[in-house]
Design an enzyme around this catalytic site. Structure first.
Site, PDB file in Angstrom:
ATOM      1  N   ASP A 185       0.719  -1.239   0.048  1.00  0.00           N
ATOM      2  CA  ASP A 185      -0.070  -0.205   0.110  1.00  0.00           C
ATOM      3  C   ASP A 185       0.890   1.047   0.036  1.00  0.00           C
ATOM      4  O   ASP A 185       1.661   1.262   0.939  1.00  0.00           O
ATOM      5  CB  ASP A 185      -0.871   0.092   1.199  1.00  0.00           C
ATOM      6  CG  ASP A 185      -2.006   0.918   1.224  1.00  0.00           C
ATOM      7  OD1 ASP A 185      -1.579   2.285   0.750  1.00  0.00           O
ATOM      8  OD2 ASP A 185      -3.202   0.672   1.485  1.00  0.00           O
ATOM      9  N   ARG A 246     -12.674  -3.875  -6.927  1.00  0.00           N
ATOM     10  CA  ARG A 246     -13.581  -3.445  -7.987  1.00  0.00           C
ATOM     11  C   ARG A 246     -13.007  -4.277  -9.166  1.00  0.00           C
ATOM     12  O   ARG A 246     -11.823  -4.322  -9.272  1.00  0.00           O
ATOM     13  CB  ARG A 246     -13.086  -1.844  -8.143  1.00  0.00           C
ATOM     14  CG  ARG A 246     -14.023  -0.852  -7.114  1.00  0.00           C
ATOM     15  CD  ARG A 246     -15.498  -0.976  -7.367  1.00  0.00           C
ATOM     16  NE  ARG A 246     -16.170   0.034  -6.356  1.00  0.00           N
ATOM     17  CZ  ARG A 246     -16.644  -0.359  -5.138  1.00  0.00           C
ATOM     18  NH1 ARG A 246     -16.318  -1.665  -4.711  1.00  0.00           N
ATOM     19  NH2 ARG A 246     -17.166   0.582  -4.386  1.00  0.00           N
ATOM     20  N   GLU A 274     -19.785  -5.232 -15.216  1.00  0.00           N
ATOM     21  CA  GLU A 274     -20.268  -6.017 -14.453  1.00  0.00           C
ATOM     22  C   GLU A 274     -21.914  -5.523 -14.363  1.00  0.00           C
ATOM     23  O   GLU A 274     -22.449  -4.466 -14.476  1.00  0.00           O
ATOM     24  CB  GLU A 274     -20.102  -5.558 -12.858  1.00  0.00           C
ATOM     25  CG  GLU A 274     -20.326  -6.246 -11.858  1.00  0.00           C
ATOM     26  CD  GLU A 274     -19.863  -5.884 -10.378  1.00  0.00           C
ATOM     27  OE1 GLU A 274     -19.081  -6.616  -9.810  1.00  0.00           O
ATOM     28  OE2 GLU A 274     -20.437  -5.122  -9.908  1.00  0.00           O
ATOM     29  N   HIS A 293     -21.154 -10.389  -7.168  1.00  0.00           N
ATOM     30  CA  HIS A 293     -20.984  -9.236  -6.314  1.00  0.00           C
ATOM     31  C   HIS A 293     -21.609  -9.382  -5.012  1.00  0.00           C
ATOM     32  O   HIS A 293     -22.476  -8.410  -4.636  1.00  0.00           O
ATOM     33  CB  HIS A 293     -21.518  -8.019  -7.114  1.00  0.00           C
ATOM     34  CG  HIS A 293     -20.741  -6.746  -6.553  1.00  0.00           C
ATOM     35  ND1 HIS A 293     -20.266  -5.546  -7.113  1.00  0.00           N
ATOM     36  CD2 HIS A 293     -20.364  -6.363  -5.209  1.00  0.00           C
ATOM     37  CE1 HIS A 293     -19.999  -4.502  -6.303  1.00  0.00           C
ATOM     38  NE2 HIS A 293     -20.086  -5.020  -5.228  1.00  0.00           N
TER      39      HIS A 293
END
Length: 335
Positions: A185, A246, A274, A293
């Site tokens: 990160d 995502r 999606e 999802h």
């Protein structure tokens, strides 16, 4: 005793009784005056304009209309927006911040089921359960009691991409298991990673050294196709990619090409687009496991989001501030 402030639901109307079932609604009503039959799905709707003009707290959720200047002009008393879901990016505009309106999100509550789903998939992937199920279904023969080399969760290396709320929750859930997590990160320091109990690695090193890579970063212009052809090639043979963040974080064409070689596997709860087109190879590739999802709050989990808002409303009305306030400066690098 001062009168409770006026509040208004702003979301898809059918979601109100799901997110705020009777017990949770009663908890919310201890702090605010709110009518569950009056829901703003359009801020220009004459049926809600009168209530909107008196509203001090907007209780938002999935389907909330955009809070642009016109909507805010119609709500001159608005002081706080309490969101009963995750990201507020879809409806909160810069005008909200300019007017000094406080915003809260139930993203921390929504992180819980996503982290739980991810943990389950990590453990199942480590035992190659999904592939074994398919082989058993096809062959209709039990392989016997021989040890299967190369599988198991003892000492397996798990690479976490993104110390988001979900990423951090997942790290907590991984602690009881004899796994070896690592983190990448760009906004986390060595000291912060040490406090989380994980080594901090550059993305390339994390990919090279992880048996399972799980994505928990936001989709921004910088992270779109974060995992592409080059990054997939860095992952060791037999590695598994899990995406519950995502779909745009992964270059799907590159992923499909890599999956076709049989070298890697993928667990995808989010895709790009999606939903996937009906002819997507991801539906049929034996080493792709796609779910619709559903890692986020579903069924009885959504009431936890409503309860988070009810508790947040009580704090706000008592003058204690917001426990889950959204920082506009950090919003661009959050989901």
């Amino acid at each position: 005793m001062p009168e409770r402030p006026q509040a208004l639901f702003a979301m898809t109307a059918q979601n109100v009784p799901q997110v705020f079932p009777p017990q949770v609604l009663a908890q919310l009503r201890e702090s605010v005056r709110i009518d569950p039959t009056r829901v703003a799905q359009d801020f220009t709707d004459p049926r809600v304009r009168d209530t909107l003009a008196r509203t001090e707290i907007l209780v938002t959720g999935w389907g909330c209309p955009r809070l642009d200047a016109a909507a805010l002009d119609a709500a001159p008393e608005l002081r706080a927006v309490l969101h009963s879901a995750g990201s507020v990016k879809g409806f909160v505009t810069p005008e909200v911040w300019r007017r000094g309106i406080a915003v809260s999100s139930a993203a921390a509550a929504n992180a819980i089921p996503v982290a739980e789903y991810t943990l389950a998939m990590i453990l199942l992937a480590g035992k190659e359960v999904l592939a074994a199920r398919d082989r058993l279904r096809t062959e209709r023969a039990f392989p016997g009691w021989e040890f299967v080399p190369g599988i198991g969760n003892h000492g397996r290396r798990v690479g976490v991409v993104g110390a988001s709320r979900i990423g951090r929750r997942l790290l907590d859930l991984l602690r009881p298991f004899e796994l070896r997590p690592g983190l990448t990160d760009p906004y986390v320091t060595e000291a912060q990673a040490a406090a989380l109990g994980v080594p901090l690695l550059p993305l390339d090193d994390l990919l090279r050294t992880s048996d399972i890579v799980t994505l928990h970063a936001p989709e921004t212009p910088e992270t779109r196709h974060l995992i592409g052809r080059r990054e997939l090639a860095l992952m060791p043979d037999g590695a598994v990619l899990i995406n519950t963040a995502r779909g745009g974080l992964v270059d799907h064409e590159a992923l499909i090409a890599e999956l076709r070689t049989g070298r890697l596997s993928a667990v995808l709860d989010v895709t790009d687009p999606e939903p996937l087109p009906a002819d997507s190879p991801l539906y049929d590739l034996p080493n792709a496991f796609v779910t619709p999802h559903l890692a986020g709050s579903q069924g009885n989990e959504v009431a936890r989001l409503g309860r988070t808002v009810a508790e947040e409303a009580a704090r706000w009305v008592a003058g204690e501030g917001l426990a889950y306030g959204v920082d506009p400066a950090a919003l661009e690098r959050e989901a």
